[in-house]
Scaffold this motif. Structure first.
Motif, PDB file in Angstrom:
ATOM      1  N   LEU A 198       0.821  -1.052  -0.202  1.00 39.91           N
ATOM      2  CA  LEU A 198       0.076  -0.014  -0.128  1.00 39.91           C
ATOM      3  C   LEU A 198       0.869   1.291   0.072  1.00 39.91           C
ATOM      4  CD1 LEU A 198      -3.031  -1.069   2.358  1.00 39.91           C
ATOM      5  CD2 LEU A 198      -2.804  -1.246  -0.132  1.00 39.91           C
ATOM      6  N   GLU A 200       3.896   1.871  -1.170  1.00 39.07           N
ATOM      7  CA  GLU A 200       4.517   2.255  -2.330  1.00 39.07           C
ATOM      8  C   GLU A 200       3.468   2.395  -3.305  1.00 39.07           C
ATOM      9  OE1 GLU A 200       7.903  -0.466  -5.081  1.00 39.07           O
ATOM     10  OE2 GLU A 200       5.823  -1.282  -5.032  1.00 39.07           O
ATOM     11  N   ARG A 201       2.380   1.775  -3.538  1.00 40.66           N
ATOM     12  CA  ARG A 201       1.443   2.034  -4.504  1.00 40.66           C
ATOM     13  C   ARG A 201       0.700   3.525  -4.439  1.00 40.66           C
ATOM     14  NH1 ARG A 201      -2.889  -2.403  -3.970  1.00 40.66           N
ATOM     15  NH2 ARG A 201      -1.432  -3.532  -5.013  1.00 40.66           N
ATOM     16  N   GLU A 202       0.621   3.712  -3.061  1.00 43.29           N
ATOM     17  CA  GLU A 202      -0.045   5.291  -2.881  1.00 43.29           C
ATOM     18  C   GLU A 202       1.218   6.238  -2.633  1.00 43.29           C
ATOM     19  OE1 GLU A 202      -2.851   4.659   0.378  1.00 43.29           O
ATOM     20  OE2 GLU A 202      -3.543   2.812  -0.557  1.00 43.29           O
ATOM     21  N   ARG A 203       2.426   5.841  -2.803  1.00 44.11           N
ATOM     22  CA  ARG A 203       3.374   6.897  -2.733  1.00 44.11           C
ATOM     23  C   ARG A 203       3.515   7.548  -1.304  1.00 44.11           C
ATOM     24  NH1 ARG A 203       5.743   7.044  -7.827  1.00 44.11           N
ATOM     25  NH2 ARG A 203       4.486   6.220  -9.539  1.00 44.11           N
ATOM     26  N   VAL A 204       3.321   6.934  -0.344  1.00 47.63           N
ATOM     27  CA  VAL A 204       3.564   7.332   1.043  1.00 47.63           C
ATOM     28  C   VAL A 204       4.787   6.970   1.742  1.00 47.63           C
ATOM     29  CG1 VAL A 204       2.228   7.506   3.132  1.00 47.63           C
ATOM     30  CG2 VAL A 204       0.827   7.363   1.119  1.00 47.63           C
ATOM     31  N   SER A 351       5.009  12.466   4.201  1.00 49.60           N
ATOM     32  CA  SER A 351       3.787  11.955   3.835  1.00 49.60           C
ATOM     33  C   SER A 351       3.460  10.680   4.965  1.00 49.60           C
ATOM     34  CB  SER A 351       3.379  11.841   2.601  1.00 49.60           C
ATOM     35  OG  SER A 351       4.267  10.665   2.039  1.00 49.60           O
ATOM     36  N   LYS A 353       0.300   7.635   6.313  1.00 47.38           N
ATOM     37  CA  LYS A 353      -1.132   6.902   6.310  1.00 47.38           C
ATOM     38  C   LYS A 353      -1.221   6.102   7.524  1.00 47.38           C
ATOM     39  CE  LYS A 353      -2.795   3.195   3.525  1.00 47.38           C
ATOM     40  NZ  LYS A 353      -3.958   3.466   2.869  1.00 47.38           N
TER      41      LYS A 353
END
Ligand code: GLV
Ligand code: MN
Ligand code: MN
Length: 413
Positions: A198, A200-204, A351, A353
């Motif tokens: 997640l 990596e996918r959301e660039r967080v 960033s 999450k």
């Protein structure tokens, strides 16, 4: 707050540790109490000594490395993870939390910041279930989830007991002495790779763990009837492996059947007896891992798997025995620790999450004796428990910076 970590030093230590392995690079295999595990621990203690940090080792080999605060009698701020690695794993699972934790502590020490509480790095003895079939036995003993009966009850596949193995590795003393008092830590924060896709996918850059899913482990033995692969007629067979295959599919069906993304069911081990191509399997041993963030939903899956085993046994005329190895409760992070991580992450301009940990960690058990949360960093493709596991140096450095700032902040309170 001026805390400067040294990412180059950290990266070279992660790479060095990966070479202390039973497997050929890039794979890493480091089983608890093996020669390579012992070599890795001595090397790690050498790093702590070089940094002027005092360490102590308990009766199962957990290593505690302490940076003393101004009020050393106050409950400390804990961090840590593991360096044992499942067969053919990668270089980052656990090690980022141990060496990142060491780097964070060295950086705090070098910053000269005033600390009220001590900060302690904990290298847990064996988070992985490889040797004893149960994960986190170090943190289970530290938190009283396992008691001193573990010395005789935990056995490896060769029948050696925990008592024998820890003694051979040089760790002596009573298991009771391992248990930590409830107020030992004022907070516990573990740095770890996400092991999922997640971030990596959301660039967080940073994941802040809100809760940790908990595993249940089942050992299922199936007894059928062996015989000649050509001579025994198909309608007459009681093939243990065919029954096992149905059980494997029943685990998958039940786990998927909850409709919740947090439910997982895996049959990761299967031993077939006698294991000859021209012989009907007479016995099979399966090891099953079922987990969820919701304990009741996880337990319903366990019940469904038990029901499926009863149906399969009767339909196929085989004997199926189930042993529940463990059924742990999920953990919830502390709002105060989450806030401290958020604050550090924002101060560093990264960033973040908030997220669930679907993998388990020693923090699952530390949550029983201390307010806990975890800091996740991205890993490539979400890949873990594989030789191609990879976390970028920049992400490791970011996670370590967040850890250092969070520990320093918590230790000042
Ligand atoms: C830990 O290694 C896990 O299996 O979640
Ligand atoms: Mn792991
Ligand atoms: Mn891990």
């Amino acid at each position: 707050m001026q805390i400067q970590i040294d990412p180059t030093r950290l990266q070279s230590e992660i790479e060095m540790l990966a070479t202390i392995s039973e497997a050929e690079p890039p794979a890493v295999t480091r089983i608890v109490y093996s020669d390579v595990d012992r070599r890795a621990r001595s090397w790690f203690i050498g790093l702590c000594e070089a940094a002027g940090l005092h360490s102590r080792i308990d009766a199962i080999g957990d290593i505690f490395v302490r940076l003393e605060g101004a009020e050393p009698d106050l409950p400390a701020i804990g961090t840590g993870s593991h360096i044992d690695a499942i067969p053919f794993a990668g270089s980052y699972d656990g090690t980022v939390g141990v060496l990142g934790g060491l780097e964070a502590i060295r950086a705090i020490k070098e910053s000269g910041l005033h600390l009220r509480r001590s900060i302690e790095l904990l290298l847990f003895t064996a988070e992985e279930p490889t040797r004893f079939g149960i994960g986190c036995f170090g943190s289970r003993l530290l938190t009283g989830v396992l008691d001193s009966t573990a010395d005789d009850n935990l056995r490896d596949s060769e029948g050696l007991t925990l008592a024998q193995l820890r003694q051979q590795a040089g760790y002596i003393g009573s298991l009771e002495s391992v248990r930590l008092p409830r107020d030992y830590y004022a907070a516990f924060v573990e740095l770890h790779i996400e092991q999922g896709p997640l971030l990596e996918r959301e660039r967080v850059s940073i994941g802040i763990v809100t809760n940790i899913a908990a595993p249940a482990g089942l050992r299922i033995s199936i007894e059928g009837e062996g015989g000649h692969a050509g001579a025994v007629l198909m309608p007459d067979r009681r093939d243990a492996f065919c029954a096992a295959a149905e059980i494997v599919l029943a685990v998958e069906k039940s786990a998927r059947g909850t409709g919740a993304i947090d439910t997982c069911g895996t049959v990761g081990k299967c031993q077939i007896h006698p294991g000859a191509v021209n012989s009907i399997p007479s016995k099979v041993l399966l090891e099953v891992d079922i987990r969820d963030t919701d304990e009741q939903r996880r337990n319903r899956v366990l019940e469904e798997v038990k029901d499926a085993c009863a149906r399969i046994a009767s339909a196929r005329g085989v004997i199926i025995r189930l042993e529940l190895v463990n059924a742990d409760s999920p953990a919830h992070s502390s709002a105060g620790i989450i806030d401290a991580i958020v604050e550090a992450t924002e101060a560093l301009g990264l960033s973040y999450k908030k997220m669930v940990s679907r993998a388990y960690h020693d923090s699952l058990f530390m949550a029983r004796i201390a307010p806990m949360s975890m800091i996740f960093i991205p890993c490539r493709g979400g890949v873990s428990h594989r030789p191609d596991e990879f976390a970028a140096p920049e992400d490791i450095a970011n996670g370590t910076r967040v850890l250092a700032h969070t520990l320093a902040h918590l230790a000042s309170q």
